[in-house]
Design a protein around this motif. Structure first.
Motif, PDB file in Angstrom:
ATOM      1  N   ASP A 129       0.815  -1.218   0.000  1.00  0.00           N
ATOM      2  CA  ASP A 129       0.000   0.000   0.000  1.00  0.00           C
ATOM      3  C   ASP A 129       0.851   1.272   0.000  1.00  0.00           C
ATOM      4  OD1 ASP A 129      -2.326  -1.528   0.034  1.00  0.00           O
ATOM      5  OD2 ASP A 129      -2.315  -1.632   2.229  1.00  0.00           O
ATOM      6  N   GLY A 130       1.945   1.262  -0.741  1.00  0.00           N
ATOM      7  CA  GLY A 130       2.794   2.438  -0.852  1.00  0.00           C
ATOM      8  C   GLY A 130       3.802   2.599   0.273  1.00  0.00           C
ATOM      9  N   ALA A 131       3.743   1.746   1.285  1.00  0.00           N
ATOM     10  CA  ALA A 131       4.686   1.811   2.398  1.00  0.00           C
ATOM     11  C   ALA A 131       5.828   0.828   2.130  1.00  0.00           C
ATOM     12  CB  ALA A 131       3.999   1.462   3.710  1.00  0.00           C
ATOM     13  N   ILE A 132       7.022   1.192   2.565  1.00  0.00           N
ATOM     14  CA  ILE A 132       8.190   0.350   2.384  1.00  0.00           C
ATOM     15  C   ILE A 132       8.506  -0.317   3.730  1.00  0.00           C
ATOM     16  CG2 ILE A 132      10.634   0.292   1.755  1.00  0.00           C
ATOM     17  CD1 ILE A 132      10.125   2.933   0.210  1.00  0.00           C
ATOM     18  N   TRP A 133       8.554  -1.641   3.728  1.00  0.00           N
ATOM     19  CA  TRP A 133       8.834  -2.404   4.939  1.00  0.00           C
ATOM     20  C   TRP A 133      10.175  -3.105   4.796  1.00  0.00           C
ATOM     21  CZ3 TRP A 133       5.749  -2.062   9.177  1.00  0.00           C
ATOM     22  CH2 TRP A 133       4.507  -1.462   8.972  1.00  0.00           C
ATOM     23  N   LEU A 134      11.083  -2.820   5.710  1.00  0.00           N
ATOM     24  CA  LEU A 134      12.417  -3.405   5.702  1.00  0.00           C
ATOM     25  C   LEU A 134      12.424  -4.654   6.572  1.00  0.00           C
ATOM     26  CD1 LEU A 134      15.434  -3.166   4.940  1.00  0.00           C
ATOM     27  CD2 LEU A 134      15.729  -1.717   6.944  1.00  0.00           C
ATOM     28  N   GLY A 135      12.943  -5.755   6.031  1.00  0.00           N
ATOM     29  CA  GLY A 135      12.954  -7.015   6.768  1.00  0.00           C
ATOM     30  C   GLY A 135      14.335  -7.451   7.223  1.00  0.00           C
TER      31      GLY A 135
END
Length: 107
Positions: free
Chosen positions: A88-94
């Protein structure tokens, strides 16, 4: 997983200078191959040095500029593909090591 901004993603992607230098060299080689005909025309004086205004500072300066931009874009795209998820346009770093670097302020 930690949500990060696009600026943080860019900073993390370009953090390794060696990767950036290697990618720039690769992009320069690619640029030369793509523009070999124009370079040959310029070097043999069949065309003026600016390629009729297309490359105002000459082909070498244009190669350096275009290659740096392409290398940064390639590294960012690879980083987003390999290390992050976009929802949804958010960047999630794993990557936990990178998350810790962000929290310590190293990145």
């Amino acid at each position: 997983m930690k949500q990060i901004t696009s600026k943080q993603a860019e900073k993390l992607a370009l953090m390794d200078d060696n990767k950036l230098k290697y990618e720039i060299q690769y992009c320069q080689q690619d640029w030369i191959v793509k523009n070999a005909r124009f370079i040959a025309d310029i070097e043999t004086k069949r065309s003026d040095k600016t390629l009729f205004g297309e490359w105002p500072k000459g082909w070498k300066a244009q190669m350096v500029k275009d290659s740096a931009e392409a290398a940064k874009a390639d590294l960012l795209s690879r980083f987003l593909r390999d290390e992050c998820k976009q929802l949804d346009g958010a960047i999630w770093l794993g990557n936990w090591q990178m998350i810790q670097d962000l929290e310590r302020g190293e990145a």
